[in-house]
Scaffold this motif. Structure first.
Motif, PDB file in Angstrom:
ATOM      1  N   THR A  31       0.821  -1.207   0.000  1.00 37.49           N
ATOM      2  CA  THR A  31       0.000   0.000   0.000  1.00 37.49           C
ATOM      3  C   THR A  31       0.860   1.265   0.000  1.00 37.49           C
ATOM      4  O   THR A  31       0.354   2.367   0.181  1.00 37.49           O
ATOM      5  N   GLY A  32       2.155   1.075  -0.163  1.00 28.37           N
ATOM      6  CA  GLY A  32       3.043   2.225  -0.299  1.00 28.37           C
ATOM      7  C   GLY A  32       3.323   2.969   0.993  1.00 28.37           C
ATOM      8  O   GLY A  32       3.760   4.115   0.977  1.00 28.37           O
ATOM      9  N   VAL A  33       3.081   2.297   2.117  1.00 26.51           N
ATOM     10  CA  VAL A  33       3.418   2.926   3.392  1.00 26.51           C
ATOM     11  C   VAL A  33       4.890   2.681   3.670  1.00 26.51           C
ATOM     12  O   VAL A  33       5.333   1.538   3.729  1.00 26.51           O
ATOM     13  N   THR A  34       5.663   3.724   3.806  1.00 26.42           N
ATOM     14  CA  THR A  34       7.089   3.556   4.103  1.00 26.42           C
ATOM     15  C   THR A  34       7.337   3.983   5.530  1.00 26.42           C
ATOM     16  O   THR A  34       6.543   4.690   6.139  1.00 26.42           O
ATOM     17  N   PHE A  35       8.447   3.531   6.053  1.00 29.56           N
ATOM     18  CA  PHE A  35       8.814   4.007   7.391  1.00 29.56           C
ATOM     19  C   PHE A  35      10.301   4.305   7.414  1.00 29.56           C
ATOM     20  O   PHE A  35      11.098   3.543   6.897  1.00 29.56           O
ATOM     21  N   SER A  36      10.620   5.423   7.953  1.00 21.60           N
ATOM     22  CA  SER A  36      12.023   5.810   8.010  1.00 21.60           C
ATOM     23  C   SER A  36      12.698   5.009   9.101  1.00 21.60           C
ATOM     24  O   SER A  36      12.046   4.489  10.004  1.00 21.60           O
ATOM     25  N   ILE A  68      -1.179  -0.902  13.898  1.00 22.33           N
ATOM     26  CA  ILE A  68       0.094  -0.462  13.344  1.00 22.33           C
ATOM     27  C   ILE A  68      -0.166   0.387  12.104  1.00 22.33           C
ATOM     28  O   ILE A  68       0.094   1.589  12.091  1.00 22.33           O
ATOM     29  N   LEU A  69      -0.723  -0.246  11.073  1.00 19.22           N
ATOM     30  CA  LEU A  69      -0.952   0.476   9.825  1.00 19.22           C
ATOM     31  C   LEU A  69      -2.126   1.442   9.939  1.00 19.22           C
ATOM     32  O   LEU A  69      -2.208   2.423   9.211  1.00 19.22           O
ATOM     33  N   GLY A  70      -3.025   1.136  10.875  1.00 16.46           N
ATOM     34  CA  GLY A  70      -4.194   1.989  11.042  1.00 16.46           C
ATOM     35  C   GLY A  70      -3.904   3.249  11.838  1.00 16.46           C
ATOM     36  O   GLY A  70      -4.772   4.106  11.993  1.00 16.46           O
ATOM     37  N   GLU A  71      -2.700   3.357  12.350  1.00 18.73           N
ATOM     38  CA  GLU A  71      -2.338   4.529  13.144  1.00 18.73           C
ATOM     39  C   GLU A  71      -2.265   5.770  12.245  1.00 18.73           C
ATOM     40  O   GLU A  71      -1.598   5.765  11.222  1.00 18.73           O
ATOM     41  N   GLU A  72      -2.974   6.822  12.673  1.00 18.30           N
ATOM     42  CA  GLU A  72      -3.057   8.031  11.846  1.00 18.30           C
ATOM     43  C   GLU A  72      -1.775   8.854  11.909  1.00 18.30           C
ATOM     44  O   GLU A  72      -1.328   9.397  10.902  1.00 18.30           O
ATOM     45  N   ASP A  73      -1.231   8.952  13.104  1.00 20.03           N
ATOM     46  CA  ASP A  73      -0.003   9.728  13.299  1.00 20.03           C
ATOM     47  C   ASP A  73       1.147   9.045  12.552  1.00 20.03           C
ATOM     48  O   ASP A  73       1.570   7.942  12.897  1.00 20.03           O
ATOM     49  N   GLY A  74       1.651   9.711  11.533  1.00 21.12           N
ATOM     50  CA  GLY A  74       2.684   9.120  10.682  1.00 21.12           C
ATOM     51  C   GLY A  74       3.946   8.758  11.445  1.00 21.12           C
ATOM     52  O   GLY A  74       4.559   7.711  11.189  1.00 21.12           O
ATOM     53  N   ASN A  75       4.328   9.598  12.391  1.00 18.88           N
ATOM     54  CA  ASN A  75       5.543   9.310  13.165  1.00 18.88           C
ATOM     55  C   ASN A  75       5.371   8.059  14.016  1.00 18.88           C
ATOM     56  O   ASN A  75       6.244   7.211  14.086  1.00 18.88           O
ATOM     57  N   LEU A  76       4.210   7.992  14.636  1.00 22.00           N
ATOM     58  CA  LEU A  76       3.941   6.837  15.494  1.00 22.00           C
ATOM     59  C   LEU A  76       3.835   5.570  14.659  1.00 22.00           C
ATOM     60  O   LEU A  76       4.352   4.512  15.029  1.00 22.00           O
ATOM     61  N   ARG A  77       3.173   5.690  13.501  1.00 22.91           N
ATOM     62  CA  ARG A  77       3.042   4.529  12.618  1.00 22.91           C
ATOM     63  C   ARG A  77       4.425   4.040  12.191  1.00 22.91           C
ATOM     64  O   ARG A  77       4.716   2.858  12.198  1.00 22.91           O
ATOM     65  N   SER A  78       5.246   4.989  11.847  1.00 22.94           N
ATOM     66  CA  SER A  78       6.599   4.672  11.423  1.00 22.94           C
ATOM     67  C   SER A  78       7.368   3.967  12.559  1.00 22.94           C
ATOM     68  O   SER A  78       8.055   2.958  12.348  1.00 22.94           O
ATOM     69  N   PHE A  79       7.209   4.494  13.747  1.00 22.83           N
ATOM     70  CA  PHE A  79       7.855   3.892  14.921  1.00 22.83           C
ATOM     71  C   PHE A  79       7.371   2.458  15.133  1.00 22.83           C
ATOM     72  O   PHE A  79       8.155   1.533  15.355  1.00 22.83           O
ATOM     73  N   ARG A  80       6.077   2.255  15.024  1.00 22.89           N
ATOM     74  CA  ARG A  80       5.521   0.910  15.241  1.00 22.89           C
ATOM     75  C   ARG A  80       5.965  -0.053  14.161  1.00 22.89           C
ATOM     76  O   ARG A  80       6.194  -1.245  14.427  1.00 22.89           O
ATOM     77  N   LEU A  81       6.074   0.444  12.965  1.00 19.63           N
ATOM     78  CA  LEU A  81       6.559  -0.420  11.890  1.00 19.63           C
ATOM     79  C   LEU A  81       8.011  -0.827  12.144  1.00 19.63           C
ATOM     80  O   LEU A  81       8.392  -1.975  11.936  1.00 19.63           O
ATOM     81  N   ARG A  82       8.792   0.132  12.610  1.00 19.15           N
ATOM     82  CA  ARG A  82      10.186  -0.177  12.934  1.00 19.15           C
ATOM     83  C   ARG A  82      10.243  -1.222  14.046  1.00 19.15           C
ATOM     84  O   ARG A  82      11.020  -2.163  14.000  1.00 19.15           O
ATOM     85  N   LEU A  83       9.416  -1.020  15.042  1.00 19.36           N
ATOM     86  CA  LEU A  83       9.361  -1.958  16.171  1.00 19.36           C
ATOM     87  C   LEU A  83       8.967  -3.357  15.677  1.00 19.36           C
ATOM     88  O   LEU A  83       9.570  -4.365  16.056  1.00 19.36           O
ATOM     89  N   SER A  84       7.964  -3.403  14.810  1.00 18.60           N
ATOM     90  CA  SER A  84       7.487  -4.689  14.309  1.00 18.60           C
ATOM     91  C   SER A  84       8.558  -5.353  13.438  1.00 18.60           C
ATOM     92  O   SER A  84       8.804  -6.554  13.542  1.00 18.60           O
TER      93      SER A  84
END
Length: 595
Positions: free
Chosen positions: A493-498, A557-573
């Motif tokens: 879905t094109g969600v990236t995480f730094s 994780i992906l449903g998180e609206e806050d982009g920074n938090l989503r990115s953090f959770r993706l990194r964690l996962s």
RNA sequence: GGUUCCGUAGCUCAGUUGGAUAGAGCAACAGCCUUCUAAGCUGUGGGUCGAGCGUUCGAGUCGCUCCGGAAUCACCA
């Protein structure tokens, strides 16, 4: 993290009480779940230095640390325990650091790396592998991966017990009753085929013993005098003398067995760098013994047998060569060890062998030392417990031996049935399905065996199939697959995480719990290598998977609206998935992308 | 008999160099799928840590004694 704390506390003690606190006084542990905080300093030992009560000492140190160290955001004191809270932003920094390490938790062999030889499996070529061998193989293989991950140069090796009277028994039975049948002609795996002749030998032998006993012989005499036993012995003599017909038969039957073993090894997913054969090494063993005899380390008795006297070390005298000059078990192990040392100049040599042979390995190491091989100090018997059935030991007589191939097949069948029942793996091809079910079935088996402390005996109940829920391999694999699935969806879905940290993310308690566990992983790998304990890795996997599943359940994780938090959770996962995958790898368990 | 290992919930097992009120899973019971995989998550019940004595601020963990189980002490491997 602990280093930082240790340093800070030592400074605090010096500054507050003017004394140096040794490492033994600085007892830092993880704070128990029911208390607030991340790390706990046990203050009792320090109150001797501070000359204050434990509570007061704890408060003083806590105050000092909170003020000087940014990472420590607060503390509380309960009795003599100082609970320190790490600031949430410190945890996000840690996660960032861990995430950036490509081979997180694994260590490359440095200049001072040890060379470690690990021997495991060690089958006899007269019988197929059973559940006991499975434990051996899984432990050995896992240990090899753990030791390698901790930065050692590891050589995986196997000694095949391919000669001796037991081999001659199956050879003889085949000669007499085989009628030229082969594994191919019977459509059987070679090791099972040969094993059947070994069983047949014992059966026919018993038939010969019975009348002799009835005629008045003792069972021991009858066994020795039975024609089949006599013939087996003469076959062994012929083999040792190099009789071409006997040697040919031996080679042919062993080759059948090896073909069968290869299938089992491949199914279990274990490998070796170098395989030794007793039929080669026993000769070297004999030479070493005779040489050592000349040097005066050994005793020759009147009948010609050669012994070593270990009574000074509270052991007995031990036979090294029979009176007829033939080798015993010890002889070939001496030879194997010397050959291996010459091949690899190992620092350590780990023997993965059951605890029934504790005495044997004590004698082996001592004997080599007496013979002047200093490197024998590096020999280590990794002694593991037996696998028992609810009724006790497995007995081939009573047909209660759990066959390795059968068990693997059953596990895969169960995984397949369960997968179908749960309606999983829709849209996958049969090949993909089969592969995933194979991974899951084996994962269940391997985890079941490896999670138990190796030195303890363990019970296996064939009537209750091995679990796939709870503290099991599939649970951990499932957690891994879930994470992969999230990451795949992110990608699709094109969600990236730094990979860079965001200061404004404040992790919640669940997230912190996961980060803490991830933070433990490198230390755990080292500890598992030092303790030689796959069980440590297994239990860690479970804890991490459980903790992550709670997080996964409670937060999107992906449903998180806050982009920074989503990115953090993706990194964690992502890191959790990576660590679970690596930890499973250390256990020799494959991690499916989907299940 | 000597030596070594083991004994924790009904079952299978964790429990760090001695630290706080001994933890999981299975089994039993009760909940949670409109939302990233319910092989998951949450809750309830379940313990004389084999027994005793000792060491200490503190013992499931260390020491001794005893009880119970296993392995080994082969010119078997």
């Amino acid at each position: 993290m602990e280093k930082l704390l240790r340093k800070g506390i030592r400074e605090a003690v010096r500054s507050l009480y003017g004394a140096d606190a040794g490492d033994d006084l600085l007892q830092i542990q993880k704070t128990r779940r029911e208390f607030e905080g991340d790390f706990t300093l046990v203050v009792f030992p320090l109150s001797k230095i501070s000359h204050h009560s434990p509570e007061q000492t704890a408060n003083e140190i806590g105050e000092y640390l909170t003020q000087r160290i940014d990472a420590i955001s607060g503390f509380n004191v309960i009795k003599g325990f100082l609970n320190l809270t790490i600031s949430p932003s410190e945890w996000t920094t840690r996660l960032d650091g861990m995430h950036a390490v490509s081979n997180y938790g694994f260590f490359e062999p440095g200049p001072g790396a040890e060379t470690v030889v690990i021997e495991y499996s060690s089958p006899n070529t007269n019988k197929p592998l059973h559940l006991g061998h499975i434990r051996n193989n899984l432990l050995g293989y896992s240990l090899s991966r753990i030791c390698a991950a901790a930065g050692n140069n590891v050589i995986r090796t196997n000694i095949v017990n391919d000669r001796g009277i037991h081999i001659c028994k199956s050879m003889l039975a085949w000669q007499q009753y085989g009628n030229g049948r082969t594994p191919d002609s019977e459509g059987m795996k070679g090791d099972h085929f040969v094993g059947d002749y070994y069983v047949l030998f014992e059966k026919k032998l018993r038939e010969q013993i019975e009348p002799l006993v009835a005629a008045g012989s003792t069972p021991e005499e009858a066994r020795e005098n039975a024609p089949l036993m006599q013939e087996a012995r003469s076959l062994l003599l012929k083999w040792e003398a190099g009789d071409p017909e006997t040697v040919n038969l031996w080679q042919m039957m062993n080759s059948w067995v090896y073909k069968g073993f290869d299938v089992t090894y491949r199914a279990l997913g274990v490998e070796f760098d170098k395989i030794y054969y007793e039929s080669d090494t026993y000769k070297v063993g004999k030479e070493i013994v005779l040489h050592s005899l000349e040097e005066g380390h050994l005793i020759r008795r009147e009948d010609g047998s050669v012994w070593i006297d270990l009574t000074a070390d509270k052991l007995d005298q031990k036979l090294l060569l029979r009176s007829d000059g033939t080798a015993v078990y010890m002889t070939q192990d001496l030879g194997t060890a010397v050959i291996r040392y010459n091949d690899y100049h190992f620092d350590r040599h780990i023997y993965v062998v059951g605890n029934e042979q504790n005495y044997h390995f004590q004698v082996l190491a001592l004997t080599l030392l007496r013979m002047g091989y200093e490197w024998a100090k590096g020999l280590h018997h990794f002694s593991y417990g037996m696998v028992e059935l609810p009724e006790g030991k497995m007995k081939s007589r009573e047909g209660t031996v759990v066959d390795a191939d059968d068990l693997v097949t059953e596990m895969i069948a169960t995984a397949t049935a369960m997968s179908q029942e749960l309606g999983k793996l829709g849209g996958y091809s049969d090949i993909e399905k089969n592969n995933i079910c194979r991974q899951i079935g084996l994962g269940a088996l391997k985890y079941f065996i490896l999670k138990v402390d190796p030195k303890k005996n363990m019970t296996f109940n064939p009537k209750e199939s091995i679990d796939f829920n709870g503290n099991t391999g599939p649970f951990i694999q499932y957690t891994y697959a879930r994470i992969r699935s999230v990451l795949k969806k992110a990608e699709d879905t094109g969600v990236t995480f730094s990979s860079r940290k965001d200061d404004n993310v404040i992790p919640n308690q669940k997230e912190i719990s996961v980060i803490k566990l991830l933070n433990d992983f490198p230390g755990l790998v080292r500890e598992a290598a030092a303790e030689l304990s796959p069980a440590l890795i297994a239990n860690y996997c479970y804890e991490l998977a459980r903790e992550f599943n709670q997080f996964y359940h409670d937060y999107s994780i992906l449903g998180e609206e806050d982009g920074n938090l989503r990115s953090f959770r993706l990194r964690l996962s992502e890191l959790t998935g990576r660590v679970l995958g690596k930890a499973l790898f250390l256990l020799g368990i494959e991690a499916p992308e989907r299940m």
